[in-house]
Design a protein around this motif. Structure first.
Motif: not given
Length: 547
Positions: A233-240
């Motif tokens: 979730e943290g990685l995907f949020q950073a990507a978004a």
């Protein structure tokens, strides 16, 4: 062989002496990457030399004498299948389009149950060197082999384009040399591997490559997650947060916006997997149908795990590479081209040392796949056309000589095509190759094994219709007609027309087989029972060779 090796060392040495714009941009000397590259080349050349001393017959050259175990073949299949399009192209698609890039990963994977449950055992029991041996078991030799050979060569050439484009971009980034020189180096290496080592050398290059690629991809994905507390979730949020689309990168419809395109792409990737000549050829390298099934089982596990990693790597590239000035020129263009996010991510996470490792792994990926493709194409020319059509009394030595000449010719063609298609996304190019495979090889192969009413005439006409329609519609599609040929508007609106071309192939085979009342058709139908018994029992298959 020695001359090829010396030439490559000299070329690599010259490249290292250059001050590469790209290497400076990613923060250091090219020596680390270059040394790892040369170590890999030396190692694979050693394997080729070892294999060349054990490659004495046509069976050794085409299938490694059938002496590869199921586990080894599973690793080799995954090494053959996890191509530059997977590692570089899919991660680049995820980098640019987000969640939509995953459709290629899923499509590439779901073809394996088809191969495992309804094809692998019969392929091994019916075939000898190539898939043409299977479809010609009960059909008239000359027409079916000519069709199979031309269909297979078309698929191989289209697939080769994608791999050579990836190879050129990678070596260009690694050494700072021109794209053309990079592609030529790859072509020379492949000609050396296949010409001297045949399937045995190709298999072990693929096994080593699979182990390295799985290890490298695991590390990149793990390090991407490490910086976010191993939280997806943290990685995907950073990507978004970093991507221009924001959270829309997790929406669907960016790459495939209508149902016909989505279904067509799915058909191409699923059935195309089951029709790739270089993958089908691997089932003849094992000693039995049991080992063939084990091969698919292991390959499916390795490939499935890898495709999960590609999505994480793509998201990691958004988080760590996108917007980082170290990886872009003054105009905002990524160094090395649009297919390089995974390589730049490796540098962002692990510095020069890991950049060198991943570059060598990616290069090994391309070499392994191109070697398999080139061997499949050369086998179609030498075994299917020369030994079974042109000169049916050909000796082993004559057939192997033709295969080696064909390897050189295919290598040269691959270099020229790689240069011509330099700016195309390689995952899209592989999707086009899958469309051809799904429309030609797969319909003829699957119906020849399961439908007793199929005839030589139906196979050749129906398969040819699939091949011709697929080539024409691919050329007229946006990816070629507009992006490559420079026309303003595509004549065929769908980038992947497999829904139509696969239907044309199956209908053509069914109609022309049903209408065929010739004596040859009666013989084709009569021979189905013998084929069925052989496919179930394996009576008469070649024994494995010792290496």
């Amino acid at each position: 062989m020695i001359l090829i090796f010396i030439a490559l060392l000299l070329t690599s040495g010259t490249a290292m002496a250059q001050t590469a714009e790209v290497t400076e941009a990613v923060g250091g000397s090219s020596w680390t990457s270059s040394i790892m590259f040369i170590v890999f080349v030396i190692g694979t050349m050693g394997i080729t030399y070892w294999a060349s001393r054990r490659t004495k017959t046509a069976s050794d050259f085409y299938t490694a004498g059938g002496g590869i175990t199921g586990f080894q073949n599973g690793l080799a299949i995954s090494g053959d299948y996890m191509s530059a399009a997977s590692f570089l192209g899919i991660t680049a698609l995820v980098y640019t389009s987000g969640f939509d890039g995953l459709i290629y990963s899923i499509g590439f994977l779901v073809g394996w149950p088809v191969i495992m449950f309804i094809m692998s055992e019969r392929l091994r029991n019916l075939g000898k060197f190539t898939f043409s041996d299977v479809v010609s078991f009960r059909f008239q030799q000359v027409p079916i082999r000519v069709f199979s050979a031309f269909g297979g060569i078309t698929i191989v050439l289209l697939y080769l384009i994608a791999q050579m484009v990836g190879a050129g971009a990678l070596v260009q980034t690694l050494f700072g040399m021109s794209f053309e020189a990079a592609v030529i180096i790859v072509g020379i290496l492949i000609i050396g591997y296949v010409t001297f080592g045949g399937m045995l050398a190709t298999t072990w290059v693929q096994i080593i490559k699979a182990v390295l690629l799985l290890s490298g991809a695991t590390f990149i994905a793990g390090m991407s997650l490490y910086f976010y507390g191993f939280s997806l979730e943290g990685l995907f949020q950073a990507a978004a947060d970093r991507h221009a689309l924001g959270e829309d990168i997790f929406a669907v419809g960016g790459l495939v916006s209508d149902p016909i395109s989505a279904i067509s792409l799915g058909i191409a990737l699923m059935f195309g997997t089951a029709g790739l000549p270089h993958i089908l050829m691997r089932f003849f390298t094992v000693p039995s149908a049991k080992e063939a099934r084990k091969s698919v089982f292991f390959a499916t596990g390795f490939i499935g795990y890898f495709y999960v990693l590609t999505f994480i790597i793509g998201m990691g590239a958004i988080a760590f590479v996108m917007g980082n000035p170290a990886y872009f020129d003054e105009t905002g263009r990524m160094f090395g081209g649009d297919n390089m996010p995974a390589v730049h991510l490796a540098h962002a996470l692990g510095g020069d040392l890991f950049l060198g490792f991943i570059s060598a792994v990616a290069f090994a990926t391309i070499l392994a796949v191109v070697a398999g493709l080139t061997l499949a194409g050369a086998s179609a020319i030498s075994n299917d056309l020369y030994a079974n059509v042109i000169n049916k009394n050909a000796t082993n030595q004559q057939e192997m000589r033709v295969s080696r000449v064909a390897t050189i010719i295919l290598g040269i063609i691959a270099v020229l095509l790689g240069i011509a298609f330099q700016n195309q996304n390689i995952a899209f190019l592989v999707g086009l190759a899958f469309t051809i495979a799904a429309s030609t090889t797969f319909p003829v192969l699957i119906l020849s094994m399961y439908w007793h009413d199929m005839t030589t005439r139906g196979a050749v006409i129906g398969g040819s219709l699939g091949l011709i329609s697929a080539v024409i519609m691919v050329v007229l599609s946006p990816n070629v007609w507009v992006q490559v040929l420079g026309n303003e508007e595509a004549i065929v609106p769908y980038s992947n027309p497999a829904l139509f071309t696969v239907t044309i192939a199956f209908l053509g085979i069914w109609i022309f087989s049903k209408l065929d009342r010739s004596k040859r058709a009666a013989e084709d139908r009569r021979r189905f029972e013998a084929q069925y018994i052989r496919s179930q029992t394996g009576i008469g298959i070649n024994k494995a060779a010792e290496h």
